[in-house]
Enzyme design. Sequence first.
Site, PDB file in Angstrom:
ATOM      1  N   THR A  96       3.696   7.069  -0.115  1.00 30.12           N
ATOM      2  CA  THR A  96       2.851   6.015   0.369  1.00 30.12           C
ATOM      3  C   THR A  96       1.346   6.472  -0.156  1.00 30.12           C
ATOM      4  O   THR A  96       1.080   7.624   0.149  1.00 30.12           O
ATOM      5  CB  THR A  96       2.864   5.590   1.581  1.00 30.12           C
ATOM      6  OG1 THR A  96       2.232   6.809   2.557  1.00 30.12           O
ATOM      7  CG2 THR A  96       4.343   5.501   1.920  1.00 30.12           C
ATOM      8  N   ASP A  97       0.492   5.514  -0.067  1.00 33.10           N
ATOM      9  CA  ASP A  97      -1.034   5.650   0.019  1.00 33.10           C
ATOM     10  C   ASP A  97      -1.165   6.213   1.396  1.00 33.10           C
ATOM     11  O   ASP A  97      -0.429   6.165   2.450  1.00 33.10           O
ATOM     12  CB  ASP A  97      -1.728   4.441  -0.287  1.00 33.10           C
ATOM     13  CG  ASP A  97      -3.069   5.026  -1.024  1.00 33.10           C
ATOM     14  OD1 ASP A  97      -3.535   6.002  -0.664  1.00 33.10           O
ATOM     15  OD2 ASP A  97      -3.514   4.212  -1.908  1.00 33.10           O
ATOM     16  N   TRP A  98      -2.531   6.587   1.734  1.00 30.62           N
ATOM     17  CA  TRP A  98      -2.763   7.166   2.925  1.00 30.62           C
ATOM     18  C   TRP A  98      -3.030   6.501   4.148  1.00 30.62           C
ATOM     19  O   TRP A  98      -3.829   5.330   3.929  1.00 30.62           O
ATOM     20  CB  TRP A  98      -3.864   8.290   2.598  1.00 30.62           C
ATOM     21  CG  TRP A  98      -3.754   9.606   2.164  1.00 30.62           C
ATOM     22  CD1 TRP A  98      -4.569  10.624   2.408  1.00 30.62           C
ATOM     23  CD2 TRP A  98      -2.965  10.085   1.232  1.00 30.62           C
ATOM     24  NE1 TRP A  98      -3.979  11.819   2.013  1.00 30.62           N
ATOM     25  CE2 TRP A  98      -2.938  11.301   1.093  1.00 30.62           C
ATOM     26  CE3 TRP A  98      -1.897   9.495   0.586  1.00 30.62           C
ATOM     27  CZ2 TRP A  98      -2.157  12.146   0.300  1.00 30.62           C
ATOM     28  CZ3 TRP A  98      -1.136  10.158  -0.393  1.00 30.62           C
ATOM     29  CH2 TRP A  98      -1.359  11.515  -0.398  1.00 30.62           C
TER      30      TRP A  98
END
Length: 638
Positions: free
Chosen positions: A352-354
């Site tokens: 996932t993105d952060w």
Amino acid sequence: MLTVALILGGCQGSGESTKKSIPSIALEKTKVKLELDGQIFRDLNKNGELDVYEDINAPIEDRIDDLISQMTIEEKAGTMFMPGVPVNEDGSLEKKADATGPGARYPAAIDNIDKGKLNHFNVWSIPPDPSLMAVWYNSLQSHAEASRLGIPVTIASDPRHHFSNTIFSMAANGFTQFCETPGLAAIGNDSLVEQFADIVRKEYLAVGIRVALHPQIDLATEPRWARISGTFGEDANLTARMVTAYLKGMQGETLDENSVACMTKHFPGGGPQKEGLDPHFAIQKGQIYPGDNFDYHLIPFEAAFKMNTASIMPYYGVPTDQTDEEVAMAYNKMIITDLLRKKYNYDGVVCTDWGLITDVQMGPDITWPARAWGVEELSPSERVLKIIQAGCDQFGGENRPELVVELVANGELDEARIDESLRRLLRQKFQLGLFDNPFVDETKVSEIVGREDYRAIGNASQQKAITLLKNKDSFLPLESNTSKVYIEGMDSTVVAQYARVVPTPEEADLAIIRLNTPWYPAETKNPFARSFHHGDLDFKQEEKTRLLEIMDKVPTVVDIYLDRPAVIPQISEASRALIADFGSSDKNVCEVLFGNAEPKGKLPFELPSSMEAVENQLTDVPYDSENPLYTFGFGLEY
């Protein structure tokens, strides 16, 4: 030559298989050695026996099976998280009370290893001397080696090889500086992109960075979007060419101990954000497709899949009216499982993105909410479950392994599903050779990072990417040391090497003005959001009037840094010459302006003629503004 050939032929004909050995640097630094039949191995679980996962000559899948069988659920859960960590400037491991920079608020990597069983980390700021990054990295690997199973650490980084004015590139700190990726697209040379990526690979390897949180292959079809400086522009086919060369230079034909694994982002393309408002923040208004052009944004990813990109990162955006749920990409099973896993048969790591799980407190009254768009009502535990069920393997920027442990303990999540993700994550570590040699040679860093020949290539890229948009009466190139020059936005000591710098336009024979594409902070209390280059692309009246008054007084060369497509019709008209750069030092701009290098760039996105044209564009469609000031692919030469 004949003797060597005969010797090789004899070996090949003997029927003996070549066995791999632990590299010498690992033998020198490892503290857990095991000798068996004259060969030395790393005894990572310290049991005095050669386990399958410790055997450099065993098949990778067998090594993965053996390791998974020995891991606790806590160790499995820890592997699924990749938080950011600070790197001390002296290379030490302990958290310092006076730490500064993006990682300062987070626990030290060793604390994550000891308390959460983590083994993937993202670094932001690193020491000014890259050799000390290598010292920190080796010390961290030694600390990881001492853990129960000795699982090595994987270090990831955002781009740090560009001359950049944006927050999305890390400070170069000794690394070679190229133009930004739109500049590579402006040059359009596949071989240069591969060479760039190969240099990045070598410099990353020297300091221990093994996962690149790039390339970013979103398409810049919404010119107001704040992240265009990381893309290759708005054309899908050009971007597909660029990512093919990029992955070849970074990963090679297959992922191995000489590779840097690429986390290509942001699936399925993050460019079409409504009004360009970025979904890092609650101010975003959705990822929209008014031109019904969803598939166009997949073209670069199809090229990345052919090159076997090691990892994929979905973006934060909600694919409005595209799936059965109005939820963000990493929560969206139709995006991750149906499209990515099933249609494209992708079996690499999906991270996932952060920051999708946990809110961040940025001040007494400022909360940056987790990017759980569409599922804001879910608890952190429920968010973790939904992301895993969607098909993701790893959580970027998060440190919540206890939530995975709880889900398994409560029977809400099958441990076999965890093992599925774990297999992908561990496979990447084994392919990169980290179990057999996680160390780097600290004494070699200065010989590799920022080499003179690398810097020459980087400077040449900054120069070639410069795009000549206007050159009235062949005003450029300028003659050196013959003019008095008024400058703005430049270092006078640099320009003085080419011409005499004077303090006012009235005293000058010509002016050189370096500008940045305009941007205007979003209406939000979040200071990080206010630093994103959002908003209109044109200069407002006061500043525009001031610039036009200078151009009316003296013939003016304008250089504009295009981190987004600027709207500059009046400035273009009033200038004697107009160039665009995509990350370039004053020195490299001067080299082009004064004829020591030639501008070779072609615009990787069009420059609209008005903000009205921008507002009327279809967000997901390339080259779509009415009567653009400069079209996609435009660029003059001397």
